[in-house]
Design a protein around this motif. Sequence first.
Motif, PDB file in Angstrom:
ATOM      1  N   HIS A  11       0.821  -1.211   0.000  1.00  0.00           N
ATOM      2  CA  HIS A  11       0.000   0.000   0.000  1.00  0.00           C
ATOM      3  C   HIS A  11       0.857   1.263   0.000  1.00  0.00           C
ATOM      4  CE1 HIS A  11      -3.819   2.065   1.673  1.00  0.00           C
ATOM      5  NE2 HIS A  11      -2.923   3.012   1.516  1.00  0.00           N
ATOM      6  N   ALA A  43      -0.951   2.194  -3.325  1.00  0.00           N
ATOM      7  CA  ALA A  43      -2.047   3.156  -3.282  1.00  0.00           C
ATOM      8  C   ALA A  43      -1.557   4.523  -3.734  1.00  0.00           C
ATOM      9  CB  ALA A  43      -2.618   3.244  -1.870  1.00  0.00           C
ATOM     10  N   HIS A  45      -2.416   7.361  -2.447  1.00  0.00           N
ATOM     11  CA  HIS A  45      -2.226   8.287  -1.326  1.00  0.00           C
ATOM     12  C   HIS A  45      -1.598   7.550  -0.148  1.00  0.00           C
ATOM     13  CE1 HIS A  45      -2.979  11.945   1.013  1.00  0.00           C
ATOM     14  NE2 HIS A  45      -3.170  11.123   2.025  1.00  0.00           N
ATOM     15  N   SER A  46      -0.530   8.118   0.391  1.00  0.00           N
ATOM     16  CA  SER A  46       0.156   7.579   1.561  1.00  0.00           C
ATOM     17  C   SER A  46       0.680   8.738   2.389  1.00  0.00           C
ATOM     18  CB  SER A  46       1.309   6.664   1.141  1.00  0.00           C
ATOM     19  OG  SER A  46       2.208   6.450   2.221  1.00  0.00           O
ATOM     20  N   THR A  75      -6.811   5.974  -4.215  1.00  0.00           N
ATOM     21  CA  THR A  75      -7.426   5.807  -2.900  1.00  0.00           C
ATOM     22  C   THR A  75      -7.707   7.192  -2.321  1.00  0.00           C
ATOM     23  OG1 THR A  75      -5.232   5.694  -1.863  1.00  0.00           O
ATOM     24  CG2 THR A  75      -6.314   3.597  -2.383  1.00  0.00           C
ATOM     25  N   PRO A  76      -8.671   7.310  -1.424  1.00  0.00           N
ATOM     26  CA  PRO A  76      -9.013   8.631  -0.871  1.00  0.00           C
ATOM     27  C   PRO A  76      -7.905   9.159   0.037  1.00  0.00           C
ATOM     28  CG  PRO A  76     -10.254   6.905   0.249  1.00  0.00           C
ATOM     29  CD  PRO A  76      -9.563   6.245  -0.914  1.00  0.00           C
ATOM     30  N   PRO A  77      -7.706  10.475   0.033  1.00  0.00           N
ATOM     31  CA  PRO A  77      -6.702  11.060   0.933  1.00  0.00           C
ATOM     32  C   PRO A  77      -7.134  10.976   2.384  1.00  0.00           C
ATOM     33  CG  PRO A  77      -7.948  12.780  -0.171  1.00  0.00           C
ATOM     34  CD  PRO A  77      -8.385  11.484  -0.786  1.00  0.00           C
ATOM     35  N   TYR A  78      -6.179  11.112   3.277  1.00  0.00           N
ATOM     36  CA  TYR A  78      -6.468  11.073   4.709  1.00  0.00           C
ATOM     37  C   TYR A  78      -5.373  11.808   5.449  1.00  0.00           C
ATOM     38  CZ  TYR A  78      -2.806   7.503   4.966  1.00  0.00           C
ATOM     39  OH  TYR A  78      -1.608   6.837   4.880  1.00  0.00           O
ATOM     40  N   ARG A  85      -7.917   7.105   7.527  1.00  0.00           N
ATOM     41  CA  ARG A  85      -6.890   6.129   7.147  1.00  0.00           C
ATOM     42  C   ARG A  85      -7.497   4.742   6.962  1.00  0.00           C
ATOM     43  NH1 ARG A  85      -1.125   4.543  10.162  1.00  0.00           N
ATOM     44  NH2 ARG A  85      -0.393   3.225   8.440  1.00  0.00           N
ATOM     45  N   ASN A  88      -9.080   4.634   3.647  1.00  0.00           N
ATOM     46  CA  ASN A  88      -8.029   4.529   2.636  1.00  0.00           C
ATOM     47  C   ASN A  88      -7.561   3.086   2.481  1.00  0.00           C
ATOM     48  OD1 ASN A  88      -4.810   4.562   2.231  1.00  0.00           O
ATOM     49  ND2 ASN A  88      -5.680   6.286   1.097  1.00  0.00           N
TER      50      ASN A  88
END
Length: 431
Positions: A11, A43, A45-46, A75-78, A85, A88
């Motif tokens: 991820h 992913a 977004h990380s 993936t959605p931001p967080y 998270r 995500n």
Amino acid sequence: MNRLNILLINHYAGSVHHGMEYRPYYLAREWVRAGHRVHVIAASHSHLRRQAPFLDGHDRLDQDIDGIHYTWLRTPPYAGNGAGRVRNMLAFVARLWREAPRLARTFAPEAVVASSTYPLDIWPAQRIARLAGASLVHEVHDLWPLSPIELGGHSRRHPFIMLLQAAEDHACRHADAIVSILPRVRAHLEGRGMAPHKLHLVPNGVDPGEWPQAGIQPSFTDASGLAPAGLPPALSGLLARLRAEGRTVVGYAGSHGLANALDTLLDAAHLLRGRPLSFVLVGAGPEKDLLHRHAHALGLEHVHFADPVPKRAIPALLAGFDIAFLGWRRQPLYRFGIAPNKLLDYMMAGCPVLHAVEAGNDPVAETGCGASVAPDDPAALAEGLARLLALDPATRRALGERGRRHVMEHLSYPVLAQRFLTVLAPETRHA
């Protein structure tokens, strides 16, 4: 060994162009150099990366980086460790499940590695492996759900924790092999259903090409395309001035958070006031302002804070340290062992290390490259630092060289990638 198609699912995977997490990139690059095909799934977004991949509104991005094929899934931001998270994570796992038939068909992996820190990726990884007739490897970075339980205080009965536990148990029972970065996990994993023969230890490592003193042509470039570089003028000037004044520089490079025990280092510095010591703390983090205020309250004139430097400048930074500090809190979770990248950088730079730790392993004590003391104890830390100061410079350099030699011989990514390949090779799948 025949050429393998290796699918590595992580991820948080990054690269030298995107930032952390670096381990998937370094392993994959060595496998590519050995003639294997590697496909990394990550992913979009990380929280770890400094540079996110640019998907330009698309649901996925395919990209070649140094011969490694990356697929970034949107993936959605967080921010932080809350519900964002979790969403995500679940979005990545769900997307990977849907992608499984296509990945099995188009890439035809012979080995699938589930390596996302949290264990939820084991289910889509197993689906891909079954469809492709591949071996399935589960890689353990941190122990989840034990980490959020013991570090975050989450209840074992929380639905998400129970889901994580089901995933860990499934991985222990059904993976063909388990690779762990942590050296003391056997009893825990066997308690979750792992057969003893499945466990293989492959710790974190370093890329020798990033270190000019290793005598290897530099291979590191960052997003700017620059090779290993010098320091910002203000920082290089500070280190030069301290050396000219005859002060011993105790340095730290990394995050300034609670877990890094820098407040303990400042308290130890206060106990050693009057000694010709300077402390240089380089990095950023949530505790940095508080540490500034703590140093001021203690009247520590010889503590200097500096901004983070690019990864490519770490060798130049560590060359300016006489002693490097690494500290930990007293935390039961560390009974399973530690594998800090920062320590490997210190050792590779030939720095003697002042290590405040209580864990299932202690690489500093095991390699004899510095002094180890109890954590959360300023007096013990001051005593350990005094022991290192009592050594003549040549003896301290010999300690540092011992650490550098150990990393070169046992913990370089060319060595570790080959060790990992023995787990992935078809002829050892069912050993």
